[in-house]
Design a protein around this motif. Sequence first.
Motif, mmCIF file in Angstrom:
data_model
loop_
_atom_site.group_PDB
_atom_site.id
_atom_site.type_symbol
_atom_site.label_atom_id
_atom_site.label_comp_id
_atom_site.label_asym_id
_atom_site.label_seq_id
_atom_site.Cartn_x
_atom_site.Cartn_y
_atom_site.Cartn_z
ATOM 1 N N GLU A 16 0.830 -1.207 0.000
ATOM 2 C CA GLU A 16 0.000 0.000 0.000
ATOM 3 C C GLU A 16 0.865 1.258 0.000
ATOM 4 N N ASP A 17 1.931 1.245 0.808
ATOM 5 C CA ASP A 17 2.844 2.395 0.848
ATOM 6 C C ASP A 17 3.534 2.588 -0.503
ATOM 7 N N PHE A 18 3.932 1.473 -1.115
ATOM 8 C CA PHE A 18 4.586 1.548 -2.418
ATOM 9 C C PHE A 18 3.632 2.102 -3.460
ATOM 10 N N GLN A 19 2.373 1.657 -3.434
ATOM 11 C CA GLN A 19 1.378 2.150 -4.391
ATOM 12 C C GLN A 19 1.148 3.646 -4.205
ATOM 13 N N ALA A 20 1.106 4.109 -2.967
ATOM 14 C CA ALA A 20 0.937 5.538 -2.710
ATOM 15 C C ALA A 20 2.132 6.327 -3.258
ATOM 16 N N SER A 21 3.325 5.759 -3.139
ATOM 17 C CA SER A 21 4.520 6.420 -3.682
ATOM 18 C C SER A 21 4.470 6.479 -5.205
ATOM 19 N N VAL A 22 3.985 5.407 -5.824
ATOM 20 C CA VAL A 22 3.847 5.374 -7.282
ATOM 21 C C VAL A 22 2.882 6.466 -7.738
ATOM 22 N N VAL A 23 1.771 6.612 -7.040
ATOM 23 C CA VAL A 23 0.781 7.641 -7.385
ATOM 24 C C VAL A 23 1.397 9.028 -7.258
ATOM 25 N N ARG A 24 2.153 9.272 -6.174
ATOM 26 C CA ARG A 24 2.805 10.582 -5.998
ATOM 27 C C ARG A 24 3.809 10.843 -7.119
ATOM 28 N N LEU A 25 4.571 9.810 -7.503
ATOM 29 C CA LEU A 25 5.535 9.960 -8.592
ATOM 30 C C LEU A 25 4.831 10.292 -9.899
ATOM 31 N N MET A 26 3.787 9.541 -10.233
ATOM 32 C CA MET A 26 3.068 9.771 -11.488
ATOM 33 C C MET A 26 2.434 11.154 -11.521
ATOM 34 N N ASP A 27 1.810 11.549 -10.419
ATOM 35 C CA ASP A 27 1.175 12.869 -10.375
ATOM 36 C C ASP A 27 2.221 13.989 -10.420
ATOM 37 N N GLY A 28 3.380 13.770 -9.794
ATOM 38 C CA GLY A 28 4.449 14.764 -9.844
ATOM 39 C C GLY A 28 4.991 14.931 -11.255
ATOM 40 N N LEU A 29 5.208 13.810 -11.952
ATOM 41 C CA LEU A 29 5.671 13.892 -13.339
ATOM 42 C C LEU A 29 4.610 14.529 -14.224
ATOM 43 N N SER A 30 3.345 14.229 -13.950
ATOM 44 C CA SER A 30 2.260 14.820 -14.729
ATOM 45 C C SER A 30 2.227 16.339 -14.545
ATOM 46 N N ALA A 31 2.459 16.792 -13.315
ATOM 47 C CA ALA A 31 2.463 18.234 -13.050
ATOM 48 C C ALA A 31 3.576 18.937 -13.821
ATOM 49 N N LEU A 32 4.640 18.207 -14.118
ATOM 50 C CA LEU A 32 5.744 18.771 -14.904
ATOM 51 C C LEU A 32 5.531 18.603 -16.400
ATOM 52 N N GLY A 33 4.414 17.969 -16.770
ATOM 53 C CA GLY A 33 4.120 17.752 -18.176
ATOM 54 C C GLY A 33 4.851 16.559 -18.752
#
Length: 106
Positions: A16-33
């Motif tokens: 669950e912690d790993f999945q939350a980290s994956v979501v943060r990574l994906m959303d962070g990269l998305s915010a950078l385009g």
Amino acid sequence: MESLKAEGTNFVKLGEDFQASVVRLMDGLSALGAGPPATQPAGGGQKQPEKSFGEQFMSGLTTFDSKADMPPWGDDDIGEKFGVVYEGVRDGMYESMGHLSSKLQE
């Protein structure tokens, strides 16, 4: 057996912690385009209201709005080559991280 059950619970939490980290990574990269978001934006993905002509004019003077739809690495020859490699690696990473997360929780 009790030790295995306790450690199994720890693996679920780790997944669950790993999945939350994956979501943060994906959303962070998305915010950078640099990729798609893991989660839908608040408001169901509704578009922002269109700017008035004056707002667009001022924004064009002070930002790189003409480059807004361009990936952060640019669209020149080198940028396009980088983008092909980056997107392939990124998409493979997203897939493998999601699979790892589900296997840890399993």
